[in-house]
Design an enzyme around this catalytic site. Structure first.
Site, PDB file in Angstrom:
ATOM      1  N   ARG A 106      39.930  32.262  35.860  1.00 28.45           N
ATOM      2  CA  ARG A 106      39.908  32.549  37.288  1.00 28.45           C
ATOM      3  C   ARG A 106      39.288  31.414  38.084  1.00 28.45           C
ATOM      4  O   ARG A 106      39.228  31.509  39.320  1.00 28.45           O
ATOM      5  CB  ARG A 106      39.094  33.826  37.545  1.00 28.45           C
ATOM      6  CG  ARG A 106      39.933  35.093  37.681  1.00 28.45           C
ATOM      7  CD  ARG A 106      38.993  36.278  37.729  1.00 28.45           C
ATOM      8  NE  ARG A 106      39.462  37.350  38.558  1.00 28.45           N
ATOM      9  CZ  ARG A 106      39.997  38.482  38.049  1.00 28.45           C
ATOM     10  NH1 ARG A 106      40.146  38.644  36.761  1.00 28.45           N
ATOM     11  NH2 ARG A 106      40.382  39.435  38.861  1.00 28.45           N
ATOM     12  N   ARG A 135      45.637  52.837  43.296  1.00 29.37           N
ATOM     13  CA  ARG A 135      45.030  52.867  41.968  1.00 29.37           C
ATOM     14  C   ARG A 135      43.626  53.472  42.032  1.00 29.37           C
ATOM     15  O   ARG A 135      43.202  54.173  41.125  1.00 29.37           O
ATOM     16  CB  ARG A 135      44.980  51.444  41.387  1.00 29.37           C
ATOM     17  CG  ARG A 135      44.427  51.378  39.973  1.00 29.37           C
ATOM     18  CD  ARG A 135      44.631  50.011  39.352  1.00 29.37           C
ATOM     19  NE  ARG A 135      43.662  49.030  39.837  1.00 29.37           N
ATOM     20  CZ  ARG A 135      43.682  47.743  39.499  1.00 29.37           C
ATOM     21  NH1 ARG A 135      44.614  47.267  38.712  1.00 29.37           N
ATOM     22  NH2 ARG A 135      42.761  46.920  39.968  1.00 29.37           N
ATOM     23  N   ARG A 168      37.690  53.279  39.320  1.00 28.57           N
ATOM     24  CA  ARG A 168      37.080  51.973  39.570  1.00 28.57           C
ATOM     25  C   ARG A 168      36.558  51.903  40.997  1.00 28.57           C
ATOM     26  O   ARG A 168      37.329  51.961  41.960  1.00 28.57           O
ATOM     27  CB  ARG A 168      38.111  50.858  39.351  1.00 28.57           C
ATOM     28  CG  ARG A 168      38.317  50.523  37.903  1.00 28.57           C
ATOM     29  CD  ARG A 168      39.361  49.437  37.727  1.00 28.57           C
ATOM     30  NE  ARG A 168      39.051  48.206  38.455  1.00 28.57           N
ATOM     31  CZ  ARG A 168      39.740  47.099  38.295  1.00 28.57           C
ATOM     32  NH1 ARG A 168      40.763  47.042  37.458  1.00 28.57           N
ATOM     33  NH2 ARG A 168      39.423  46.011  38.986  1.00 28.57           N
TER      34      ARG A 168
END
Ligand code: ADP
Length: 188
Positions: A88, A127, A133
């Site tokens: 990343r 999501r 999350r």
């Protein structure tokens, strides 16, 4: 074969990585999943990562690189890896190249999933309703993750382009349609 699956948060890396893993017999390493597992088990690594993940910031390179190398080393039987969520940063990418070369290996291809920002936010919020999350529930954190991607991660397209390894795939459409596109790039 070692594949980097690349793209912004919400691009569908995890979903496609599962399918690539099965099709090409690769070991799937998701840094996000490994961090979340460590947080769940309250390990030292998990505790160190949690403060960053909760804010939508990157876990420091030093911690992430060490963890990734140890995960690769713990699969000596593997035919190859699919890296999902790693690298990343440029520092992570160059550490990965150095590390793979030290074990006589290298990255074969980087597949980038292209998805526009509005669609990413829509997918991440959707999501968040079932993923459990916290970083998917809050629009400010989602926004921060996308900003961090643009500032620190997007530049890796150039990094892999210079090596002739960057391949872009349209990440819009059904999951199956995107899988077909990804497999086509990997089979070339
Ligand atoms: P997403 O791609 O949807 O953001 P991930 O599961 O890949 O989800 O990552 C979740 C979080 O874990 C990131 O926001 C970041 O805090 C941390 N993380 C994952 N991979 C890395 C990495 N390679 N370097 C630093 N932090 C990472």
């Amino acid at each position: 074969m070692n594949i980097v699956l690349f793209g912004p948060p919400g691009a569908g890396k995890g979903t496609q990585a599962e399918r690539i893993m099965n099709q090409f017999n690769l070991t799937h390493l998701s840094t996000g999943d490994i961090f979340r597992q460590n947080i769940k088990n309250e390990t030292t690594l998990g505790l160190a990562a949690k403060t960053y993940i909760d804010k939508g910031e990157l876990v420091p390179d030093e911690v992430t690189i060490k963890m990734l190398e140890s995960e690769v080393k713990s699969h000596p039987e593997s035919d190859g890896f699919i890296f999902d969520g790693f690298p990343r940063t440029v520092q992570q990418a160059s550490a990965l190249d150095g590390f793979l070369s030290s074990i006589g290996s290298s990255i074969t291809k980087m597949i980038a999933l292209d998805v526009p920002k509005e669609e990413l936010i829509k997918r991440l919020l959707a999501r968040g309703k079932y993923s459990g999350r916290a970083d998917d529930l809050d629009e400010d954190i989602i926004d921060n993750r996308i900003q961090v991607y643009l500032q620190k991660t997007a530049i890796l397209a150039d990094y892999y382009n210079k090596q002739g390894k960057h391949f872009s795939v349209n990440g819009l459409g059904s999951i199956d349609e995107i899988t077909v596109r990804v497999f086509k790039e990997l089979e070339k």
